[in-house]
Design a protein around this motif. Structure first.
Motif, PDB file in Angstrom:
ATOM      1  N   SER A 160      50.500  46.291 129.627  1.00  0.00           N
ATOM      2  CA  SER A 160      50.778  45.514 128.408  1.00  0.00           C
ATOM      3  C   SER A 160      49.964  45.993 127.218  1.00  0.00           C
ATOM      4  O   SER A 160      49.457  45.196 126.428  1.00  0.00           O
ATOM      5  N   ARG A 161      49.870  47.307 127.046  1.00  0.00           N
ATOM      6  CA  ARG A 161      49.077  47.864 125.967  1.00  0.00           C
ATOM      7  C   ARG A 161      49.924  48.050 124.709  1.00  0.00           C
ATOM      8  O   ARG A 161      51.134  48.292 124.782  1.00  0.00           O
ATOM      9  N   THR A 162      49.255  47.956 123.556  1.00  0.00           N
ATOM     10  CA  THR A 162      49.935  48.035 122.262  1.00  0.00           C
ATOM     11  C   THR A 162      49.041  48.741 121.249  1.00  0.00           C
ATOM     12  O   THR A 162      47.897  49.097 121.543  1.00  0.00           O
ATOM     13  N   ALA A 163      49.562  48.887 120.061  1.00  0.00           N
ATOM     14  CA  ALA A 163      48.767  49.335 118.909  1.00  0.00           C
ATOM     15  C   ALA A 163      49.114  48.443 117.728  1.00  0.00           C
ATOM     16  O   ALA A 163      50.293  48.168 117.478  1.00  0.00           O
ATOM     17  N   LEU A 164      48.104  47.980 117.013  1.00  0.00           N
ATOM     18  CA  LEU A 164      48.305  47.255 115.759  1.00  0.00           C
ATOM     19  C   LEU A 164      48.186  48.246 114.611  1.00  0.00           C
ATOM     20  O   LEU A 164      47.284  49.079 114.597  1.00  0.00           O
ATOM     21  N   VAL A 165      49.090  48.145 113.665  1.00  0.00           N
ATOM     22  CA  VAL A 165      49.119  49.060 112.527  1.00  0.00           C
ATOM     23  C   VAL A 165      48.888  48.252 111.253  1.00  0.00           C
ATOM     24  O   VAL A 165      49.599  47.277 110.994  1.00  0.00           O
ATOM     25  N   THR A 166      47.889  48.641 110.468  1.00  0.00           N
ATOM     26  CA  THR A 166      47.584  47.949 109.217  1.00  0.00           C
ATOM     27  C   THR A 166      47.495  48.964 108.091  1.00  0.00           C
ATOM     28  O   THR A 166      46.698  49.907 108.163  1.00  0.00           O
ATOM     29  N   ASP A 167      48.309  48.795 107.060  1.00  0.00           N
ATOM     30  CA  ASP A 167      48.233  49.638 105.867  1.00  0.00           C
ATOM     31  C   ASP A 167      47.390  48.937 104.817  1.00  0.00           C
ATOM     32  O   ASP A 167      47.659  47.776 104.458  1.00  0.00           O
ATOM     33  N   ILE A 168      46.366  49.643 104.343  1.00  0.00           N
ATOM     34  CA  ILE A 168      45.532  49.125 103.262  1.00  0.00           C
ATOM     35  C   ILE A 168      45.547  50.128 102.109  1.00  0.00           C
ATOM     36  O   ILE A 168      46.027  51.248 102.267  1.00  0.00           O
ATOM     37  N   ARG A 169      45.040  49.724 100.952  1.00  0.00           N
ATOM     38  CA  ARG A 169      45.043  50.604  99.780  1.00  0.00           C
ATOM     39  C   ARG A 169      43.623  50.792  99.280  1.00  0.00           C
ATOM     40  O   ARG A 169      42.873  49.824  99.118  1.00  0.00           O
ATOM     41  N   LEU A 170      43.249  52.050  99.071  1.00  0.00           N
ATOM     42  CA  LEU A 170      41.946  52.396  98.533  1.00  0.00           C
ATOM     43  C   LEU A 170      42.115  53.116  97.200  1.00  0.00           C
ATOM     44  O   LEU A 170      43.134  53.771  96.968  1.00  0.00           O
ATOM     45  N   ALA A 171      41.094  53.012  96.359  1.00  0.00           N
ATOM     46  CA  ALA A 171      41.109  53.670  95.045  1.00  0.00           C
ATOM     47  C   ALA A 171      40.209  54.898  95.113  1.00  0.00           C
ATOM     48  O   ALA A 171      39.001  54.767  95.344  1.00  0.00           O
ATOM     49  N   PRO A 172      40.745  56.105  94.943  1.00  0.00           N
ATOM     50  CA  PRO A 172      39.904  57.306  95.012  1.00  0.00           C
ATOM     51  C   PRO A 172      38.757  57.257  94.015  1.00  0.00           C
ATOM     52  O   PRO A 172      38.928  56.818  92.872  1.00  0.00           O
ATOM     53  N   LEU A 173      37.579  57.706  94.456  1.00  0.00           N
ATOM     54  CA  LEU A 173      36.429  57.759  93.571  1.00  0.00           C
ATOM     55  C   LEU A 173      36.664  58.747  92.432  1.00  0.00           C
ATOM     56  O   LEU A 173      36.249  58.516  91.296  1.00  0.00           O
ATOM     57  N   GLU A 174      37.363  59.853  92.725  1.00  0.00           N
ATOM     58  CA  GLU A 174      37.706  60.857  91.724  1.00  0.00           C
ATOM     59  C   GLU A 174      39.217  61.097  91.768  1.00  0.00           C
ATOM     60  O   GLU A 174      39.693  61.965  92.496  1.00  0.00           O
ATOM     61  N   PRO A 175      39.994  60.349  90.991  1.00  0.00           N
ATOM     62  CA  PRO A 175      41.457  60.452  91.058  1.00  0.00           C
ATOM     63  C   PRO A 175      41.989  61.854  90.810  1.00  0.00           C
ATOM     64  O   PRO A 175      43.038  62.231  91.355  1.00  0.00           O
ATOM     65  N   GLU A 176      41.281  62.654  89.992  1.00  0.00           N
ATOM     66  CA  GLU A 176      41.774  63.994  89.678  1.00  0.00           C
ATOM     67  C   GLU A 176      41.893  64.867  90.924  1.00  0.00           C
ATOM     68  O   GLU A 176      42.720  65.785  90.981  1.00  0.00           O
ATOM     69  N   ILE A 177      41.082  64.570  91.948  1.00  0.00           N
ATOM     70  CA  ILE A 177      41.182  65.329  93.194  1.00  0.00           C
ATOM     71  C   ILE A 177      42.514  65.052  93.881  1.00  0.00           C
ATOM     72  O   ILE A 177      43.045  65.900  94.606  1.00  0.00           O
ATOM     73  N   TYR A 178      43.067  63.878  93.633  1.00  0.00           N
ATOM     74  CA  TYR A 178      44.327  63.456  94.248  1.00  0.00           C
ATOM     75  C   TYR A 178      45.475  63.502  93.243  1.00  0.00           C
ATOM     76  O   TYR A 178      46.360  62.665  93.264  1.00  0.00           O
ATOM     77  N   ARG A 179      45.432  64.470  92.346  1.00  0.00           N
ATOM     78  CA  ARG A 179      46.487  64.665  91.344  1.00  0.00           C
ATOM     79  C   ARG A 179      46.679  63.418  90.478  1.00  0.00           C
ATOM     80  O   ARG A 179      47.805  63.042  90.126  1.00  0.00           O
ATOM     81  N   GLY A 180      45.581  62.768  90.170  1.00  0.00           N
ATOM     82  CA  GLY A 180      45.622  61.618  89.284  1.00  0.00           C
ATOM     83  C   GLY A 180      45.976  60.302  89.945  1.00  0.00           C
ATOM     84  O   GLY A 180      46.022  59.265  89.270  1.00  0.00           O
ATOM     85  N   ARG A 181      46.226  60.305  91.228  1.00  0.00           N
ATOM     86  CA  ARG A 181      46.591  59.049  91.911  1.00  0.00           C
ATOM     87  C   ARG A 181      45.398  58.108  91.943  1.00  0.00           C
ATOM     88  O   ARG A 181      44.290  58.496  92.304  1.00  0.00           O
ATOM     89  N   ARG A 182      45.653  56.852  91.579  1.00  0.00           N
ATOM     90  CA  ARG A 182      44.591  55.861  91.511  1.00  0.00           C
ATOM     91  C   ARG A 182      44.612  54.896  92.690  1.00  0.00           C
ATOM     92  O   ARG A 182      43.766  54.003  92.761  1.00  0.00           O
ATOM     93  N   ASP A 183      45.574  55.052  93.566  1.00  0.00           N
ATOM     94  CA  ASP A 183      45.502  54.311  94.818  1.00  0.00           C
ATOM     95  C   ASP A 183      46.195  55.104  95.920  1.00  0.00           C
ATOM     96  O   ASP A 183      47.162  55.823  95.681  1.00  0.00           O
ATOM     97  N   LEU A 184      45.640  54.985  97.114  1.00  0.00           N
ATOM     98  CA  LEU A 184      46.154  55.690  98.278  1.00  0.00           C
ATOM     99  C   LEU A 184      46.378  54.690  99.404  1.00  0.00           C
ATOM    100  O   LEU A 184      45.529  53.818  99.655  1.00  0.00           O
ATOM    101  N   THR A 185      47.509  54.800 100.075  1.00  0.00           N
ATOM    102  CA  THR A 185      47.759  53.987 101.261  1.00  0.00           C
ATOM    103  C   THR A 185      47.128  54.670 102.466  1.00  0.00           C
ATOM    104  O   THR A 185      47.413  55.837 102.748  1.00  0.00           O
ATOM    105  N   ILE A 186      46.281  53.934 103.160  1.00  0.00           N
ATOM    106  CA  ILE A 186      45.612  54.433 104.353  1.00  0.00           C
ATOM    107  C   ILE A 186      46.065  53.569 105.536  1.00  0.00           C
ATOM    108  O   ILE A 186      46.030  52.342 105.465  1.00  0.00           O
ATOM    109  N   ARG A 187      46.472  54.218 106.603  1.00  0.00           N
ATOM    110  CA  ARG A 187      46.989  53.514 107.793  1.00  0.00           C
ATOM    111  C   ARG A 187      45.890  53.438 108.852  1.00  0.00           C
ATOM    112  O   ARG A 187      45.324  54.451 109.252  1.00  0.00           O
ATOM    113  N   ILE A 188      45.617  52.220 109.319  1.00  0.00           N
ATOM    114  CA  ILE A 188      44.597  51.985 110.332  1.00  0.00           C
ATOM    115  C   ILE A 188      45.285  51.503 111.608  1.00  0.00           C
ATOM    116  O   ILE A 188      45.972  50.468 111.592  1.00  0.00           O
ATOM    117  N   VAL A 189      45.117  52.235 112.691  1.00  0.00           N
ATOM    118  CA  VAL A 189      45.736  51.881 113.975  1.00  0.00           C
ATOM    119  C   VAL A 189      44.651  51.388 114.928  1.00  0.00           C
ATOM    120  O   VAL A 189      43.663  52.083 115.177  1.00  0.00           O
TER     121      VAL A 189
END
Length: 323
Positions: free
Chosen positions: A159-188
């Motif tokens: 009876s094993r499973t995985a819980l999946v949670t998507d959260i959003r983080l704000a990059p410390l330096e958005p320019e490294i991420y092509r200007g993106r100011r939020d990233l979806t991070i998936r936590i399993v």
């Protein structure tokens, strides 16, 4: 698209049965109503992420030992006072495995949990039948949450499973991420198959495979992700399984370290061990961009209840994810 559809594995073991991924709700405690209520996630433009890093905790709290209520209280008090060091927790996510169904109401009644955390799932009915034990994810309420789901493994005898949670983080330096100011991070948050008998080895490898694919699936997409939990890493090729799935394991002991220093299970056993002490629990991640995960710190070596019983047969892990 939300988490709610069959998810097929390429493994031959589950070629005739899909893994089932179903959406979950987040819940928040309402003090005025004195109850937990479904939390409607705000639109992304109204819920700007506040953090560029996140503490991640994983702990298998052992459903088989006795006095499950006292031990879950001991575990939460230990997390509050020793691991997170104080009443007001930092922004974090706590991944629990083997929460007993009888202990879940006690967890929900804990004042610290009620005051500071979202929780999913809210009851044991989301766990596979017979609903005796399962995984629970707690998210500190300043963290920007997006959606959650539960993956029912196609092949499991436990009876094993995985819980999946998507959260959003704000990059410390958005320019490294092509200007993106939020990233979806998936936590399993997962608990892989135990033991070596029967099909356990094949099931465990298939379960790890589908967890790794969850981090990279395109609908809904995530920039990167983390898998934390009880990997039951008792196979000789456990480390290779992580590498083969293009994941990084910051807790992997170096050539100069004593491997036993990284072990998380087996130290409290009084019976003859079926397995030697080992690093059953892990936190691994997708190596992408500037996403980093610190080497995890082991905790819980002294975690006891007020009655001086061990809280769990596992130690826990604490790390920090940064973007």
């Amino acid at each position: 698209m939300s988490f709610d559809y069959p998810y097929h594995s390429s493994s031959s073991s589950s070629s005739f049965r899909p893994h089932e991924l179903h959406a979950l709700k987040f819940y928040r405690f309402h003090g005025r109503k004195n109850c937990w209520k479904h939390y409607g996630v705000q639109r992304e433009e109204e819920q700007r992420p506040r953090h560029h890093d996140l503490q991640i905790i994983t702990w298998n709290v052992d459903f088989q030992a006795g006095r499950v209520n006292e031990r879950i209280v001991g575990a939460i008090d230990y997390l509050k006072n020793v691991v997170l060091k104080g009443n007001s927790p930092p922004h974090c996510i706590i991944l629990l495995q083997e929460v007993h169904s009888k202990a879940l109401p006690v967890l929900l009644a804990h004042p610290w949990i009620q005051r500071y955390f979202f929780i999913t799932p809210i009851d044991n009915l989301k766990w596979p039948i017979p609903n005796i034990y399962g995984n629970v994810t707690l998210i500190e309420r300043s963290v920007s949450i997006k959606e959650a789901g539960i993956l029912y493994f196609a092949q499991t005898a436990m009876s094993r499973t995985a819980l999946v949670t998507d959260i959003r983080l704000a990059p410390l330096e958005p320019e490294i991420y092509r200007g993106r100011r939020d990233l979806t991070i998936r936590i399993v948050n997962t608990h892989l198959e135990s033991l070596k008998e029967g099909d356990s080895v094949e099931f465990r490898a298939d379960q790890l495979d589908i967890c790794a694919k969850l981090l990279r699936m395109e609908d809904p997409p995530a920039y990167g992700g983390v898998i934390g939990g009880d990997f039951n890493a008792i196979d000789e090729d456990s480390a290779e399984q992580i590498h083969d799935r293009r994941l990084l394991d910051p807790g992997e002991p170096s050539g100069l370290a004593d491997p036993k220093d990284s072990h998380t299970w087996g130290f409290h056993e009084t019976k003859t061990l079926k397995f030697p002490t080992c690093r059953m629990d892990k936190i691994v991640f997708t190596p992408r961009g500037e996403l980093t995960l610190d080497p995890p710190m082991i905790f819980g070596q002294d975690a006891r209840t007020e009655e001086e019983e061990w809280v769990s047969d596992h130690y826990g892990l604490l790390t920090k994810l940064s973007v």
